[in-house]
Design an enzyme around this catalytic site. Structure first.
Site, PDB file in Angstrom:
ATOM      1  N   CYS A   1     130.294-159.673  88.799  1.00  0.00           N
ATOM      2  CA  CYS A   1     131.484-159.491  89.538  1.00  0.00           C
ATOM      3  C   CYS A   1     131.106-160.333  90.723  1.00  0.00           C
ATOM      4  CB  CYS A   1     132.015-158.231  89.499  1.00  0.00           C
ATOM      5  SG  CYS A   1     131.125-157.114  90.846  1.00  0.00           S
TER       6      CYS A   1
ATOM      7  N   ASP B   1      94.333-139.521  72.809  1.00  0.00           N
ATOM      8  CA  ASP B   1      94.485-140.541  73.577  1.00  0.00           C
ATOM      9  C   ASP B   1      95.043-140.002  74.887  1.00  0.00           C
ATOM     10  OD1 ASP B   1      94.589-143.110  74.660  1.00  0.00           O
ATOM     11  OD2 ASP B   1      96.496-143.542  73.533  1.00  0.00           O
TER      12      ASP B   1
ATOM     13  N   LYS C   1      91.001-139.371  67.464  1.00  0.00           N
ATOM     14  CA  LYS C   1      90.333-139.830  68.716  1.00  0.00           C
ATOM     15  C   LYS C   1      91.645-139.720  69.512  1.00  0.00           C
ATOM     16  CE  LYS C   1      88.428-143.671  71.365  1.00  0.00           C
ATOM     17  NZ  LYS C   1      88.841-143.745  72.436  1.00  0.00           N
TER      18      LYS C   1
ATOM     19  N   CYS D   1     125.936-159.326  92.534  1.00  0.00           N
ATOM     20  CA  CYS D   1     126.192-158.966  91.020  1.00  0.00           C
ATOM     21  C   CYS D   1     126.233-159.898  90.160  1.00  0.00           C
ATOM     22  CB  CYS D   1     127.244-157.912  91.081  1.00  0.00           C
ATOM     23  SG  CYS D   1     127.619-157.408  89.147  1.00  0.00           S
TER      24      CYS D   1
ATOM     25  N   TYR E   1      86.295-131.077  72.242  1.00  0.00           N
ATOM     26  CA  TYR E   1      85.677-131.510  70.930  1.00  0.00           C
ATOM     27  C   TYR E   1      84.278-131.813  70.973  1.00  0.00           C
ATOM     28  CZ  TYR E   1      86.863-135.598  73.827  1.00  0.00           C
ATOM     29  OH  TYR E   1      86.834-136.644  74.553  1.00  0.00           O
TER      30      TYR E   1
ATOM     31  N   GLU F   1      87.250-136.809  63.115  1.00  0.00           N
ATOM     32  CA  GLU F   1      88.384-136.188  63.925  1.00  0.00           C
ATOM     33  C   GLU F   1      89.181-137.047  64.620  1.00  0.00           C
ATOM     34  OE1 GLU F   1      85.236-133.985  65.685  1.00  0.00           O
ATOM     35  OE2 GLU F   1      85.596-134.567  67.769  1.00  0.00           O
TER      36      GLU F   1
ATOM     37  N   LYS G   1      88.961-147.465  65.705  1.00  0.00           N
ATOM     38  CA  LYS G   1      90.143-147.787  66.386  1.00  0.00           C
ATOM     39  C   LYS G   1      91.258-148.255  65.656  1.00  0.00           C
ATOM     40  CE  LYS G   1      90.120-148.576  70.780  1.00  0.00           C
ATOM     41  NZ  LYS G   1      90.441-147.708  72.044  1.00  0.00           N
TER      42      LYS G   1
HETATM   43  S1  IVH Z   1      83.354-137.744  71.429  1.00  0.00           S
HETATM   44  C1  IVH Z   1      79.157-138.453  73.494  1.00  0.00           C
HETATM   45  N1  IVH Z   1      85.648-136.941  70.478  1.00  0.00           N
HETATM   46  O1  IVH Z   1      87.271-141.198  73.830  1.00  0.00           O
HETATM   47  C2  IVH Z   1      80.607-138.436  72.589  1.00  0.00           C
HETATM   48  N2  IVH Z   1      85.577-138.558  72.327  1.00  0.00           N
HETATM   49  O2  IVH Z   1      85.796-143.994  74.153  1.00  0.00           O
HETATM   50  C3  IVH Z   1      81.552-137.902  73.541  1.00  0.00           C
HETATM   51  N3  IVH Z   1      87.737-139.241  72.971  1.00  0.00           N
HETATM   52  O3  IVH Z   1      85.325-140.702  76.617  1.00  0.00           O
HETATM   53  C4  IVH Z   1      82.886-138.372  73.117  1.00  0.00           C
HETATM   54  N4  IVH Z   1      88.818-137.996  71.374  1.00  0.00           N
HETATM   55  O4  IVH Z   1      87.343-139.600  76.232  1.00  0.00           O
HETATM   56  C5  IVH Z   1      84.792-137.870  71.428  1.00  0.00           C
HETATM   57  N5  IVH Z   1      87.327-136.251  69.074  1.00  0.00           N
HETATM   58  C6  IVH Z   1      86.735-137.183  70.091  1.00  0.00           C
HETATM   59  C7  IVH Z   1      87.503-137.692  71.284  1.00  0.00           C
HETATM   60  C8  IVH Z   1      86.844-138.473  72.333  1.00  0.00           C
HETATM   61  C9  IVH Z   1      89.097-138.878  72.399  1.00  0.00           C
HETATM   62  C10 IVH Z   1      87.698-140.343  74.146  1.00  0.00           C
HETATM   63  C11 IVH Z   1      86.654-139.583  75.368  1.00  0.00           C
HETATM   64  C12 IVH Z   1      85.689-140.608  75.290  1.00  0.00           C
HETATM   65  C13 IVH Z   1      86.092-141.895  74.830  1.00  0.00           C
HETATM   66  C14 IVH Z   1      85.199-142.809  74.025  1.00  0.00           C
END
Ligand code: IVH
Length: 697
Positions: A439, A137, A135, A436, A246, A133, A342
């Protein structure tokens, strides 16, 4: 969440409630709350509203009225209970039920192959099922629901404890105040997620800051994190935050009911959350077998990253089976059953080689950092705005510094920080000028402002910037004029001010290098056509401080003739929609300056429209009440012409695809809007030719 049958029932209830002036009994009040929750869910979770904003507001007011006369009928999960008073103390520190760990990072296919190999070894499986899924931001949050009610929302903090931000979480309309966990056998649950500000709302917020000459927020992530810490919940509500949930981190079973089996897999828990009304990434996630399919999905998602309405910085891969997750366990920092993939960084380091001071059309002095050109996310960055003197001081920047530069998605690049540890003593201070740079007038800065200004209205830099703004796309839209020509004509002495655009010495220009007969005729035509632009474009083009396109439209609808503003008091201006004290004062000042009045009279004498467009709003046209959106490149009409044509028949232009849209007119290379519209059956797709036919009758 709502089945087709429930949706129909709630729609029918909506229609029964809409005409009501008062609520008779508690049952009706419960219905009203259910209806409002349903429409909030359609709007904020599904992004597919079934009700006009005005109708929602009417129903909400009906609820407020009923609860005011029957306080004993109020329930903690009533839509009215999101509203709260501001805090005057600090947020309370609270412990998470389970520590919030971070994730291990991976950057390429090899990293993922390695991780998968280890996970397979540890679990003794030949192939693992993964849920992949986005990540998100943003800023992470943790929510607790007890006996179906939201009891607490907290920031991540140090992972063990965070700030109690329950009142702010309640401002996020996609977070339900109550959800049916008990019926799923869950008495208490802790849920993790990410709060974010989508790209459109981020831009909107930054535009507001820019209108006040304040430096914009660096990126949506910082904006989301900052928003959660605001002490005024109303202001939090204004930011239009969203939350993706999530992860289920902890549950307590209920005594009376067997716990749902949905929690046995990660994808099942996402589906459970969705079913109970949360915005969880059910549509975004993909369950796959084996790591190659994971890699493919990650790569495909990265390719489409810029088309998403919000920022993501990677993907998260999770072992789907919860029992296997428990078996894999965790290190002291992160779970072994999940990893972040990443995306390519949108950051780079470079050298700060100098600072230029640019003069804007209102005289604002903007320091602009010049860096050794560096590619970031597909473009080469060499100039970066530093906004004002404060930013230079806060970031403690020096010429010669190595700086970390970020360019997120559509956001303009900015300097994150200087890497002080790399200094060698050869760096020099950035000296903000006292005069400025164009001018030489002494610069001024009122106490309460962050920006230094050149106060000389006739400063050549200001004059040129004003003319550029006047001719620009959203103002008078004089095609083919452009920044380069404005500068050239000004330098050569052919153009001194805005009216000068309409008196250019074309016979002389004809002799200039690079001006063929064809381009001259085109430019003359564009200038001539611009005289017919509606008043709001002219007002916007004048560049009155704090008057953006929206305010310009309000102003154009207020008077019969632009010069009527000469007789407006500040109080009268304040009474207008969207006009606050700063804006009102600025407009008042503008129309009380003789040189401005003279210029406007001159423009009218040259044939520009100073009469109001007030009467031209068509309410009984053939397309009245119909909404239009144009996407892709039109070949016969200009986008602005097409929009004006639709409006001339009473149509309304909307900014995005939703179920409120009636017609999507598609030009060449139509992209994501078309894709989205195809999924909404009520939207009619029109080609440009079909649209023209429709307009002609
Ligand atoms: S799971 C124990 N799922 O990424 C696992 N984290 O670097 C809990 N984040 O602190 C995290 N999207 O703030 C998970 N789909 C996603 C996420 C996600 C963003 C963030 C979250 C976490 C950080 C980890």
């Amino acid at each position: 969440m709502f089945s087709a049958v429930e949706t129909r029932e709630l729609q029918s209830l909506t229609n029964q409630l809409l005409p009501k002036k008062t609520i008779e009994n508690e049952q009706e009040l419960n219905d009203l709350r259910a209806v409002l929750r349903f429409h909030e869910h359609r709007y904020y979770v599904m992004a597919d509203p079934l009700l006009a904003d005005k109708e929602y507001d009417d129903l909400y007011k009906l609820l407020e009225k009923a609860e005011a006369s029957h306080p004993d009928w109020i329930r903690p999960d009533s839509p009215t209970q999101r509203v709260a008073k501001g805090l005057n103390s600090n947020f309370e520190n609270v412990q998470h039920l389970v520590p919030m760990l971070s994730l291990e990072n991976s950057y390429n296919a090899e990293d993922l192959l390695d991780w998968d190999r280890k996970a397979r070894e540890l679990s003794g499986k030949e192939e693992l099922e993964y849920c992949v899924e986005p990540k998100f931001d943003g800023a992470s949050i943790s929510l607790i629901y007890e006996n179906d009610y939201l009891s607490r929302g907290a920031t991540r903090g140090d992972g063990v404890s965070g700030d109690d931000i329950t009142t702010n979480i309640k401002q996020i309309k996609s977070v339900p105040l109550s959800a049916g966990f008990l019926a799923k056998g869950i008495q208490q649950i802790e849920i993790r997620g990410e709060v974010l500000l989508n790209k459109a709302n981020f831009k909107k917020y930054n535009d507001q800051l820019a209108q006040q000459n304040l430096p914009p927020l660096a990126n949506p992530r910082n904006a989301a994190a900052g928003s959660l810490r605001i002490k005024d919940p109303k202001e939090v509500a204004n930011r239009n935050l969203e939350a993706f949930l999530y992860h289920v981190s902890y549950t307590v079973p209920s005594a009376s009911q067997e716990m749902t089996t949905q929690l046995q897999s990660h994808s099942g828990s996402l589906e459970l959350l969705w079913e109970l009304g949360f915005k969880s990434p059910v549509k975004e996630k993909k369950v796959v077998k084996g790591i190659q399919a994971v890699i493919d999905y990650c790569e495909a998602y990265e390719a489409g990253r810029d088309d998403l309405p919000y920022e993501i910085d990677g993907m998260v891969i999770k072992v789907n089976d919860i029992q296997l997750q428990e078996q894999l366990g965790m290190t002291s920092h992160h779970p072994r059953w999940a990893i972040a993939f990443k995306f390519k960084a949108r950051q780079a380091t470079s050298k700060l080689i100098g600072v230029e001071f640019q003069v804007g059309r209102t005289g604002s002095i903007t320091p602009v950092a010049k860096i050794t050109p560096v590619p970031i996310g597909g473009v080469t960055v060499s100039s970066i705005s530093l906004f004002n003197e404060e930013v230079i001081k806060e970031k403690n920047l020096m010429i010669g510094d190595t700086v970390l530069v970020e360019r997120a998605g559509d956001v303009i690049p900015y300097i994150v920080k200087s890497l002080d540890e790399l200094r060698d003593g050869g760096e020099t201070a950035i000296v903000f000028p006292k005069n400025c740079p164009i001018c030489n007038s002494a610069l001024e800065k009122p106490e309460e402002e962050a920006v230094w200004r050149c106060g000389n209205d006739e400063c050549p830099a200001q004059v040129v910037e004003r003319i550029i703004h006047f001719t620009s796309k959203d103002a008078l839209d004089i095609r083919g004029f452009g920044e380069a020509n404005v500068r050239k004509f000004y330098e050569k002495g052919y153009l001194h001010n805005i009216p000068g655009i309409y008196e250019l010495p074309f016979d002389t220009i004809r002799g200039l290098d690079g001006f063929g007969e064809k381009s001259i005729i085109k430019l003359q035509e564009a200038i001539e056509q611009s005289k017919q632009q509606p008043l709001h474009r002219l007002i916007f083009g004048l560049g009155i401080r704090y008057v953006g396109e929206t305010t310009a439209k309000v102003l154009a609808q207020t008077v019969e003739h632009l010069l009527d503003f000469k007789n407006f008091t500040v109080e009268q201006l304040l009474a207008l929609e969207d006009v606050g004290p700063k804006v009102a004062n600025s407009i008042y000042q503008y129309f009380h300056k003789e040189s401005h009045i003279q210029m406007l009279e001159q423009l009218e004498a040259l044939g520009l429209q100073l009469k109001s467009t007030k009467q031209s709003v068509v309410t009984d046209g053939a397309l009245s009440g119909k909404t239009f959106l144009f996407t892709g490149t039109l070949t016969t009409l200009k986008r602005s012409e097409a929009e004006a044509l639709a409006e001339s028949k009473g149509g309304k232009i909307v900014s995005g695809v939703s179920s409120k849209l009636n017609y999507l007119v598609t030009g060449e290379d139509a992209g994501s809007k078309l894709e989205k519209a195809k999924k909404i059956p009520s939207i009619q797709l029109l080609s440009e030719a079909e649209f023209i036919k429709m307009i002609n009758g």
